[in-house]
Each structure stands twice: as structure tokens, then as C-alpha cells.
Design a protein around this motif. Structure first.
Motif, PDB file in Angstrom:
ATOM      1  N   VAL A  93      39.056  35.544  47.589  1.00 45.27           N
ATOM      2  CA  VAL A  93      39.268  34.831  48.846  1.00 45.27           C
ATOM      3  C   VAL A  93      38.319  35.336  49.932  1.00 45.27           C
ATOM      4  O   VAL A  93      37.740  34.551  50.695  1.00 45.27           O
ATOM      5  N   LEU A  94      38.135  36.642  49.998  1.00 48.08           N
ATOM      6  CA  LEU A  94      37.335  37.232  51.072  1.00 48.08           C
ATOM      7  C   LEU A  94      35.830  37.038  50.866  1.00 48.08           C
ATOM      8  O   LEU A  94      35.072  36.979  51.838  1.00 48.08           O
ATOM      9  N   GLY A  95      35.389  36.965  49.624  1.00 48.33           N
ATOM     10  CA  GLY A  95      33.958  36.845  49.357  1.00 48.33           C
ATOM     11  C   GLY A  95      33.313  38.209  49.231  1.00 48.33           C
ATOM     12  O   GLY A  95      33.836  39.211  49.745  1.00 48.33           O
ATOM     13  N   PRO A  96      32.172  38.291  48.544  1.00 49.31           N
ATOM     14  CA  PRO A  96      31.573  39.591  48.197  1.00 49.31           C
ATOM     15  C   PRO A  96      31.169  40.457  49.385  1.00 49.31           C
ATOM     16  O   PRO A  96      31.353  41.676  49.355  1.00 49.31           O
ATOM     17  N   ALA A  97      30.597  39.873  50.430  1.00 44.54           N
ATOM     18  CA  ALA A  97      30.107  40.689  51.549  1.00 44.54           C
ATOM     19  C   ALA A  97      31.253  41.369  52.299  1.00 44.54           C
ATOM     20  O   ALA A  97      31.237  42.590  52.529  1.00 44.54           O
ATOM     21  N   LEU A  98      32.264  40.580  52.671  1.00 41.46           N
ATOM     22  CA  LEU A  98      33.396  41.140  53.404  1.00 41.46           C
ATOM     23  C   LEU A  98      34.185  42.088  52.516  1.00 41.46           C
ATOM     24  O   LEU A  98      34.660  43.142  52.978  1.00 41.46           O
ATOM     25  N   TRP A  99      34.328  41.746  51.254  1.00 43.81           N
ATOM     26  CA  TRP A  99      35.051  42.617  50.321  1.00 43.81           C
ATOM     27  C   TRP A  99      34.385  43.983  50.228  1.00 43.81           C
ATOM     28  O   TRP A  99      35.052  45.016  50.270  1.00 43.81           O
ATOM     29  N   GLN A 100      33.058  43.999  50.117  1.00 43.85           N
ATOM     30  CA  GLN A 100      32.352  45.277  50.000  1.00 43.85           C
ATOM     31  C   GLN A 100      32.516  46.101  51.266  1.00 43.85           C
ATOM     32  O   GLN A 100      32.669  47.330  51.211  1.00 43.85           O
ATOM     33  N   ARG A 101      32.499  45.444  52.404  1.00 41.52           N
ATOM     34  CA  ARG A 101      32.682  46.159  53.668  1.00 41.52           C
ATOM     35  C   ARG A 101      34.076  46.787  53.735  1.00 41.52           C
ATOM     36  O   ARG A 101      34.236  47.920  54.206  1.00 41.52           O
TER      37      ARG A 101
END
Length: 255
Positions: free
Chosen positions: A60-68
Motif C-alpha cells: 500500500v505504501l509503495g517502495p520509497a515510503l516503505w524504505q524510509r
């Protein structure tokens, strides 16, 4: 401070990025290459466990936000348990902290989604469901109840249906409050985690089983026909919310 704490403190600093691998190597008198391998390996394992336990949230969050989020989580809450799954159980609370700080992209809904996914994992590994079944219909011993402000369970049902190709478009994250009560449990037949959104019939079945009433007594107390009580209990059995030693007779059919 214990010897373990003395050892873990610099390791936590390494995982937070406050201590270089070379400094840890010098402290423990080991080659720097070993410290670097440990640092990358430990973080890779933690990232993997976080992604496994919160797979839908990650999607749901997507890779960029998830990694952050991953980077911030392990910086602020480094592992304190040798069991890796236990190291990621605080993510729902961390997300709520981020939302309160005004972190872009984080909504209160995300923290509740994480809470539901963690509860799914918890009931999956729960050993409370290994009690011997009885002839009497009872509540599933793995049952946990989650009350949310947002329709998280409905969204998760739809999101997983979309990922499985059963829906044409992804559901929009619910940003308006619409409280839900969710029953989360390990299904007695499949041994997989499951959840069911509480509706009046399931809430009624839950109360009957929680109070230990037989169908006739429950019907009299509620002012309904005994058949209505039996339908509610049968549905609870089919879903896995309830169990008995004859539960295989109740499997199948629609919820």
C-alpha cells in the motif's frame, strides 16, 4: 548492566548508524570485514521480517515510503530480542508516532492496517489453539478481537482481492472513520490466519458462545427462534470463529 546488555549496546549503535563497523570491530577485537558482514546481514534479515509480517502495508505504501519507514524504525527501535519477529512488533505504534509528528504520506489508517497484519501473524503462531476440541461448540481459542476507527478489514479484503486479480482496480485507502470490530483467528481446518468483520449475527454468536449458553437458552434470552441462534452458531463454525469436534461437518458454504 548485564554482559548481554554490554554487548548489545554497541551493536544497537551499529544498526542505528551511530557507530561505524570499524569502530565496532576495534571494540570487540574482530576484523572490520566481519563487522561489516554482520551489519549488512542483520539489516537484511530485519528488512525481510518486516516486509513479511506487513506485506500488505508495504504494498500500500509503495517502495520509497516503505524504505524510509524501515530506515527510521530500525534507527529509533533497534532489535532488542533474539527472536526476529519480536523485533518488528512495534511497527504499528511507530507509524502512529510518525503520523502524530506529521510525517508525509502516513495516515492513522496505516497504523491500524499494521495492527491488523501483526494480529494475523500473532494468531498464526499462537499455540493456544492446540487445546483438544470438545463436543460442545466453543469460541476458537486463538481468537483475538480488534476494534478499529477505520474500515481496515474491509479494505484489506479488497486489497488482497485486487492483488489476486479478482478486482479490476485497487481500493482507495479509507481516510474517513467508519469503526469496525474484527475477529482475527487461526482457522481450525486450514491452520491459516483469517479474519471476519463483525456484523450483528456474528456478534450475537460471539455473545452466545462467550456466555456459554445453549441455543434454547440463548433464544429465550434474546427473544428469537432457536433456529436463528443455530444459524448464527453454524455460520461461526463455518468461518472458524467457533470450533467443536464436529467442526468438519460445518465447513464449506458461504459466510
Amino acid at each position: 548492566m548485564s554482559a548481554l546488555a554490554d554487548t548489545m549496546a554497541p551493536v544497537h549503535r551499529l544498526l542505528r548508524g551511530e557507530l561505524a563497523a570499524e569502530q565496532l570491530a576495534e571494540l570487540f577485537q574482530v576484523p572490520a570485514s566481519r563487522a561489516l558482514i554482520y551489519q549488512s546481514s542483520a539489516r537484511a534479515h530485519l528488512d525481510e521480517v518486516l516486509a513479511k509480517n506487513y506485506a500488505s502495508l508495504r504494498s500500500v505504501l509503495g517502495p520509497a515510503l516503505w524504505q524510509r519507514i524501515c530506515d527510521g524504525y530500525f534507527a529509533e527501535q533497534p532489535p532488542s530480542d533474539f527472536e526476529l519477529n519480536a523485533c518488528v512488533r512495534a511497527l504499528p505504534g511507530y507509524l502512529e508516532q510518525l503520523r502524530a509528528r506529521g510525517e508525509p504520506g502516513i495516515e492513522a489508517f496505516h497504523a491500524e492496517l499494521a495492527e491488523l497484519e501483526w494480529l494475523e501473524f500473532s494468531v498464526y503462531v499462537s499455540r493456544s489453539g492446540e487445546a483438544a476440541p470438545t463436543a460442545r461448540t466453543t469460541l476458537n481459542p486463538t481468537l483475538e478481537i480488534l476494534q478499529t476507527r477505520f474500515p481496515v478489514a474491509r479494505f484489506l479484503d479488497e486489497w488482497r482481492a485486487w492483488e489476486a486479480g479478482e478486482l479490476e482496480s485497487a481500493p482507495a485507502p479509507p481516510l474517513n472513520e467508519a469503526p469496525e470490530v474484527v475477529f482475527v483467528f487461526r482457522h481450525p481446518a486450514s491452520e491459516e490466519y483469517a479474519f471476519a468483520r463483525a456484523d450483528p449475527e456474528l456478534l450475537f454468536a460471539f455473545k452466545v458462545l462467550y456466555d456459554g449458553l445453549d441455543p434454547a437458552a440463548a433464544a429465550q434470552a434474546a427473544g428469537v427462534e432457536t433456529a436463528a441462534v443455530e444459524r448464527a452458531l453454524d455460520r461461526a463454525l463455518r468461518l472458524g470463529l467457533a470450533v467443536s469436534d464436529h467442526h468438519h461437518q460445518h465447513q464449506g458454504g458461504s459466510p
